[in-house]
Design a protein around this motif. Structure first.
Motif, PDB file in Angstrom:
ATOM      1  N   ILE A 145       1.435  13.005   6.718  1.00  0.00           N
ATOM      2  CA  ILE A 145       1.231  12.512   8.080  1.00  0.00           C
ATOM      3  C   ILE A 145      -0.244  12.375   8.442  1.00  0.00           C
ATOM      4  N   GLY A 146      -1.131  12.739   7.508  1.00  0.00           N
ATOM      5  CA  GLY A 146      -2.561  12.512   7.727  1.00  0.00           C
ATOM      6  C   GLY A 146      -3.375  13.746   8.057  1.00  0.00           C
ATOM      7  N   VAL A 147      -2.774  14.940   7.969  1.00  0.00           N
ATOM      8  CA  VAL A 147      -3.503  16.182   8.249  1.00  0.00           C
ATOM      9  C   VAL A 147      -3.985  16.745   6.914  1.00  0.00           C
ATOM     10  N   THR A 148      -5.237  16.542   6.624  1.00  0.00           N
ATOM     11  CA  THR A 148      -5.764  16.914   5.304  1.00  0.00           C
ATOM     12  C   THR A 148      -6.690  18.125   5.342  1.00  0.00           C
ATOM     13  N   GLU A 149      -7.153  18.515   6.522  1.00  0.00           N
ATOM     14  CA  GLU A 149      -8.008  19.703   6.641  1.00  0.00           C
ATOM     15  C   GLU A 149      -7.117  20.888   6.997  1.00  0.00           C
ATOM     16  N   VAL A 150      -6.749  21.658   5.975  1.00  0.00           N
ATOM     17  CA  VAL A 150      -5.755  22.723   6.136  1.00  0.00           C
ATOM     18  C   VAL A 150      -6.297  24.024   5.557  1.00  0.00           C
ATOM     19  N   GLU A 151      -6.195  25.096   6.335  1.00  0.00           N
ATOM     20  CA  GLU A 151      -6.494  26.447   5.852  1.00  0.00           C
ATOM     21  C   GLU A 151      -5.194  27.243   5.834  1.00  0.00           C
ATOM     22  N   THR A 152      -4.993  28.013   4.783  1.00  0.00           N
ATOM     23  CA  THR A 152      -3.770  28.805   4.674  1.00  0.00           C
ATOM     24  C   THR A 152      -4.092  30.281   4.472  1.00  0.00           C
ATOM     25  N   VAL A 153      -3.200  31.115   4.957  1.00  0.00           N
ATOM     26  CA  VAL A 153      -3.268  32.560   4.736  1.00  0.00           C
ATOM     27  C   VAL A 153      -1.892  33.003   4.281  1.00  0.00           C
ATOM     28  N   ARG A 154      -1.846  33.833   3.241  1.00  0.00           N
ATOM     29  CA  ARG A 154      -0.581  34.302   2.695  1.00  0.00           C
ATOM     30  C   ARG A 154      -0.480  35.823   2.784  1.00  0.00           C
ATOM     31  N   PHE A 155       0.705  36.302   3.166  1.00  0.00           N
ATOM     32  CA  PHE A 155       1.077  37.691   2.978  1.00  0.00           C
ATOM     33  C   PHE A 155       2.456  37.657   2.350  1.00  0.00           C
ATOM     34  N   GLN A 156       2.475  37.778   1.018  1.00  0.00           N
ATOM     35  CA  GLN A 156       3.716  37.575   0.270  1.00  0.00           C
ATOM     36  C   GLN A 156       3.889  38.661  -0.784  1.00  0.00           C
TER      37      GLN A 156
ATOM     38  N   SER B 256       4.443  24.414  -0.943  1.00  0.00           N
ATOM     39  CA  SER B 256       4.331  23.108  -1.612  1.00  0.00           C
ATOM     40  C   SER B 256       4.916  22.007  -0.727  1.00  0.00           C
ATOM     41  N   TYR B 257       6.028  22.288  -0.058  1.00  0.00           N
ATOM     42  CA  TYR B 257       6.626  21.278   0.817  1.00  0.00           C
ATOM     43  C   TYR B 257       5.766  21.041   2.053  1.00  0.00           C
ATOM     44  N   LEU B 258       5.350  22.123   2.729  1.00  0.00           N
ATOM     45  CA  LEU B 258       4.562  21.941   3.947  1.00  0.00           C
ATOM     46  C   LEU B 258       3.217  21.288   3.654  1.00  0.00           C
ATOM     47  N   GLY B 259       2.617  21.641   2.512  1.00  0.00           N
ATOM     48  CA  GLY B 259       1.357  20.994   2.132  1.00  0.00           C
ATOM     49  C   GLY B 259       1.543  19.500   1.939  1.00  0.00           C
ATOM     50  N   TRP B 260       2.646  19.131   1.279  1.00  0.00           N
ATOM     51  CA  TRP B 260       2.939  17.701   1.091  1.00  0.00           C
ATOM     52  C   TRP B 260       3.130  17.016   2.436  1.00  0.00           C
ATOM     53  N   TRP B 261       3.905  17.640   3.337  1.00  0.00           N
ATOM     54  CA  TRP B 261       4.206  17.009   4.619  1.00  0.00           C
ATOM     55  C   TRP B 261       2.949  16.794   5.454  1.00  0.00           C
ATOM     56  N   LEU B 262       2.101  17.815   5.537  1.00  0.00           N
ATOM     57  CA  LEU B 262       0.877  17.676   6.319  1.00  0.00           C
ATOM     58  C   LEU B 262       0.014  16.543   5.782  1.00  0.00           C
TER      59      LEU B 262
ATOM     60  N   GLU C 207       0.805  -1.225   0.000  1.00  0.00           N
ATOM     61  CA  GLU C 207       0.000   0.000   0.000  1.00  0.00           C
ATOM     62  C   GLU C 207       0.838   1.275   0.000  1.00  0.00           C
ATOM     63  N   GLY C 208       2.105   1.166   0.381  1.00  0.00           N
ATOM     64  CA  GLY C 208       2.957   2.346   0.460  1.00  0.00           C
ATOM     65  C   GLY C 208       2.800   3.073   1.782  1.00  0.00           C
ATOM     66  N   TYR C 209       3.057   4.393   1.786  1.00  0.00           N
ATOM     67  CA  TYR C 209       3.016   5.193   3.007  1.00  0.00           C
ATOM     68  C   TYR C 209       1.590   5.636   3.320  1.00  0.00           C
ATOM     69  N   ARG C 210       1.320   5.806   4.616  1.00  0.00           N
ATOM     70  CA  ARG C 210       0.036   6.362   5.040  1.00  0.00           C
ATOM     71  C   ARG C 210       0.255   7.186   6.307  1.00  0.00           C
ATOM     72  N   GLY C 211      -0.457   8.287   6.413  1.00  0.00           N
ATOM     73  CA  GLY C 211      -0.377   9.098   7.614  1.00  0.00           C
ATOM     74  C   GLY C 211      -1.130   8.454   8.757  1.00  0.00           C
TER      75      GLY C 211
END
Length: 209
Positions: free
Chosen positions: A171-182, A162-168, A127-131
């Motif tokens: 590990i199984g954290v799929t409900e993510v809200e983001t705010v950007r000031f860039q 892109s990296y932090l989204g992949w990492w979350l 099955e590979g990796y799973r969070g």
């Protein structure tokens, strides 16, 4: 009672733009939910262990390489203590400035410590990796001084969200809200962008956790 782990990845203290966004969010959460528990993890004040040879060797025993002897067990216990603090939270709040297109090295060190087999992820040959985390949420506040979404490539590349989204997700954290000031050098109204980001940070505190 909800427990938030706030991971502060900027060393700039009160001057941190990502920290200001996180503070706006946490202030709104406290106002709406006075009994919320907030565990603040300042990566620049925390003593993080090196992920050295004993810890790497202990990790590899989960993949059938070597034995968990006394030095490796001691090293692994140190990793488990840090990962347990992470896993105990219901929600993760991360304030993350962009450094050289990516994340600050202290945050990468922390991720490398806690992201371990049997703790935050599992592996199956078929099955590979799973969070292994379930029912968790994350609120991530991204800032940058040069890069901006949609700007030409000469203003940088996003290995940050892109990296932090992949990492979350890993590990199984799929409900993510983001705010950007860039804001980039081409941004017409950085002060307005900041005000809107702060408003958005306060607004997402009203979303179901």
């Amino acid at each position: 009672m909800q427990k938030i782990l706030y991971i502060a990845a900027s060393p700039r203290g009160a001057a941190s733009q990502s920290g200001k966004l996180a503070d706006a969010y946490l202030g709104a959460r406290r106002a709406a939910e006075p009994d919320v528990a907030i565990d603040r993890l300042d990566l620049w004040q925390e003593t993080l262990p090196e992920f050295d040879g004993d810890k790497a060797a202990a990790k590899m025993t989960f993949f059938g390489q070597g034995e968990m002897d006394a030095p490796r067990r001691s090293a692994w216990d140190e990793v488990v203590a840090i990962a347990d603090r992470f896993a105990a939270a219901d929600e993760y709040v991360l304030s993350v400035p962009m450094w050289n297109g990516g994340i600050p090295y202290k945050l990468k060190q922390y991720i490398d410590i806690v992201t371990q087999p049997g703790l935050l992820f599992g592996f199956d040959p078929q099955e590979g990796y799973r969070g292994l985390l379930t029912g968790k949420t994350a609120r991530v506040f991204y800032t940058a001084g040069v890069f901006a979404p949609g700007a030409p490539a000469k203003y940088g590349t996003d290995h940050h969200s892109s990296y932090l989204g992949w990492w979350l997700d890993f590990i199984g954290v799929t409900e993510v809200e983001t705010v950007r000031f860039q804001p980039s050098l081409m941004t017409a109204d950085p002060a307005g962008d900041q005000a809107r980001a702060l408003q958005r940070a306060s607004e997402i505190a009203m979303l179901p956790a």
